[in-house]
Design a protein around this motif. Sequence first.
Motif, PDB file in Angstrom:
ATOM      1  N   PRO A 127      29.442 -51.529  27.022  1.00  0.00           N
ATOM      2  CA  PRO A 127      28.917 -50.771  28.163  1.00  0.00           C
ATOM      3  C   PRO A 127      27.437 -50.475  28.008  1.00  0.00           C
ATOM      4  O   PRO A 127      26.871 -50.564  26.905  1.00  0.00           O
ATOM      5  CB  PRO A 127      29.753 -49.488  28.128  1.00  0.00           C
ATOM      6  CG  PRO A 127      30.170 -49.344  26.700  1.00  0.00           C
ATOM      7  CD  PRO A 127      30.361 -50.737  26.183  1.00  0.00           C
ATOM      8  N   HIS A 128      26.814 -50.096  29.110  1.00  0.00           N
ATOM      9  CA  HIS A 128      25.390 -49.766  29.075  1.00  0.00           C
ATOM     10  C   HIS A 128      25.132 -48.491  28.288  1.00  0.00           C
ATOM     11  O   HIS A 128      24.052 -48.314  27.721  1.00  0.00           O
ATOM     12  CB  HIS A 128      24.861 -49.601  30.507  1.00  0.00           C
ATOM     13  CG  HIS A 128      24.804 -50.874  31.274  1.00  0.00           C
ATOM     14  ND1 HIS A 128      23.815 -51.812  31.089  1.00  0.00           N
ATOM     15  CD2 HIS A 128      25.635 -51.382  32.229  1.00  0.00           C
ATOM     16  CE1 HIS A 128      24.016 -52.837  31.903  1.00  0.00           C
ATOM     17  NE2 HIS A 128      25.113 -52.605  32.600  1.00  0.00           N
ATOM     18  N   TYR A 129      26.089 -47.583  28.298  1.00  0.00           N
ATOM     19  CA  TYR A 129      25.997 -46.389  27.467  1.00  0.00           C
ATOM     20  C   TYR A 129      27.399 -45.943  27.104  1.00  0.00           C
ATOM     21  O   TYR A 129      28.385 -46.375  27.717  1.00  0.00           O
ATOM     22  CB  TYR A 129      25.203 -45.272  28.168  1.00  0.00           C
ATOM     23  CG  TYR A 129      25.823 -44.720  29.436  1.00  0.00           C
ATOM     24  CD1 TYR A 129      26.936 -43.881  29.405  1.00  0.00           C
ATOM     25  CD2 TYR A 129      25.252 -44.978  30.689  1.00  0.00           C
ATOM     26  CE1 TYR A 129      27.490 -43.350  30.557  1.00  0.00           C
ATOM     27  CE2 TYR A 129      25.805 -44.457  31.849  1.00  0.00           C
ATOM     28  CZ  TYR A 129      26.918 -43.644  31.776  1.00  0.00           C
ATOM     29  OH  TYR A 129      27.464 -43.112  32.927  1.00  0.00           O
ATOM     30  N   THR A 130      27.506 -45.067  26.099  1.00  0.00           N
ATOM     31  CA  THR A 130      28.819 -44.596  25.643  1.00  0.00           C
ATOM     32  C   THR A 130      28.950 -43.083  25.753  1.00  0.00           C
ATOM     33  O   THR A 130      29.816 -42.488  25.111  1.00  0.00           O
ATOM     34  CB  THR A 130      29.077 -45.025  24.192  1.00  0.00           C
ATOM     35  OG1 THR A 130      28.039 -44.506  23.355  1.00  0.00           O
ATOM     36  CG2 THR A 130      29.129 -46.539  24.064  1.00  0.00           C
ATOM     37  N   ASP A 131      28.135 -42.475  26.576  1.00  0.00           N
ATOM     38  CA  ASP A 131      28.147 -41.028  26.777  1.00  0.00           C
ATOM     39  C   ASP A 131      29.199 -40.692  27.833  1.00  0.00           C
ATOM     40  O   ASP A 131      28.948 -40.752  29.033  1.00  0.00           O
ATOM     41  CB  ASP A 131      26.756 -40.568  27.223  1.00  0.00           C
ATOM     42  CG  ASP A 131      26.631 -39.054  27.325  1.00  0.00           C
ATOM     43  OD1 ASP A 131      27.667 -38.376  27.386  1.00  0.00           O
ATOM     44  OD2 ASP A 131      25.482 -38.565  27.372  1.00  0.00           O
ATOM     45  N   MET A 165      44.400 -44.685  28.039  1.00  0.00           N
ATOM     46  CA  MET A 165      44.079 -46.019  27.511  1.00  0.00           C
ATOM     47  C   MET A 165      43.001 -46.705  28.346  1.00  0.00           C
ATOM     48  O   MET A 165      42.376 -47.666  27.889  1.00  0.00           O
ATOM     49  CB  MET A 165      45.334 -46.895  27.462  1.00  0.00           C
ATOM     50  CG  MET A 165      45.922 -47.229  28.811  1.00  0.00           C
ATOM     51  SD  MET A 165      47.491 -48.111  28.640  1.00  0.00           S
ATOM     52  CE  MET A 165      47.998 -48.202  30.372  1.00  0.00           C
ATOM     53  N   GLN A 166      42.764 -46.201  29.574  1.00  0.00           N
ATOM     54  CA  GLN A 166      41.739 -46.783  30.436  1.00  0.00           C
ATOM     55  C   GLN A 166      40.540 -45.855  30.615  1.00  0.00           C
ATOM     56  O   GLN A 166      39.770 -46.008  31.554  1.00  0.00           O
ATOM     57  CB  GLN A 166      42.362 -47.153  31.783  1.00  0.00           C
ATOM     58  CG  GLN A 166      43.419 -48.243  31.641  1.00  0.00           C
ATOM     59  CD  GLN A 166      44.103 -48.624  32.933  1.00  0.00           C
ATOM     60  OE1 GLN A 166      43.999 -47.920  33.932  1.00  0.00           O
ATOM     61  NE2 GLN A 166      44.804 -49.749  32.923  1.00  0.00           N
ATOM     62  N   ALA A 167      40.382 -44.916  29.688  1.00  0.00           N
ATOM     63  CA  ALA A 167      39.311 -43.930  29.801  1.00  0.00           C
ATOM     64  C   ALA A 167      37.925 -44.537  29.650  1.00  0.00           C
ATOM     65  O   ALA A 167      36.950 -44.021  30.196  1.00  0.00           O
ATOM     66  CB  ALA A 167      39.504 -42.824  28.760  1.00  0.00           C
ATOM     67  N   ALA A 168      37.804 -45.624  28.918  1.00  0.00           N
ATOM     68  CA  ALA A 168      36.478 -46.195  28.669  1.00  0.00           C
ATOM     69  C   ALA A 168      36.024 -47.125  29.780  1.00  0.00           C
ATOM     70  O   ALA A 168      34.824 -47.221  30.051  1.00  0.00           O
ATOM     71  CB  ALA A 168      36.480 -46.957  27.346  1.00  0.00           C
TER      72      ALA A 168
END
Length: 296
Positions: A127-131, A165-168
């Motif tokens: 992803p572009h960021y992980t925040d 499981m689909q939070a990211a």
Amino acid sequence: MRDFSQDHRWLSINTATVRKQQGAEVPLARIIEQCAERGIRAISPWRDQVAAAGLERTARQLRSHGMALSGYCRGGFYPAADAAGLRAALDDNRRAIDEAKALNAACLVLVVGSLPGALDEARHGKPHYTDLARARSEVFDGIAASLEYARQVGMPLAMEPLHPMQAADRACINTLEQALDICDALDPGQTGALGVALDVYHVWWDPKLAAQIARAGQARLLAYHVCDWRLPTRDLLSDRAMMGDGVIELRKIRQWVEAAGFAGYAEVEIFSALDWWQRSGAQTLAACMQRYGSVV
């Protein structure tokens, strides 16, 4: 609790359930005809299917069969890497609201999105960021902006909390409680403009589920989706089971939902690459109708 064994007037088919039949993609127009032939009077189509079929043509076909939409899939995916991406997401959601209105949908379902770029194959899951807090903040702001326009045109927005499981990649709103907190913040008067789409596949495990369904009440419960949780689950996205073939306490959850005031459609939504998508539409729809009456 309503008796579904006597007729299937409250059955709706999410078109993802039969969009692939015997491994092949099926046009939306054919899905509508298959449902109409069986007396199924409600569906919930996906935007890409409507785009391929044509918005006006789809609206005419639905009207000709007297067919309702229990929902329209989907808006959302608000987080973005930059300001231009955030604006593009808002523009796309505005178009989704207009489409849902043109089709006279009961609500526009929002899969809110999460870490931007996570689903981009070219980025290989980076992803572009992980925040995650930033993603949730962008979701909140995006829904607030979409809600303003949705109120103007009279199209309710229904957030769908997805399984953790689909939070990211697909939704950083993962419990009914989280979704209702947003509803209370943005629509404190419970006007019906903002609520939730409750999909048993995503929320059945939640220890707070009964209490949060009661909290939601009739004003917030805008859509109800059913399927089942297969053991073992072979794919996190596309291995849902037919109702009765898994471990979800379907009758118990529907009892909670109806006790809270929901009296709408039970919408069957099954992603099943290894099972039901390999069967004919006739087989799948027959199973949906039978299980709706016997286990939902």
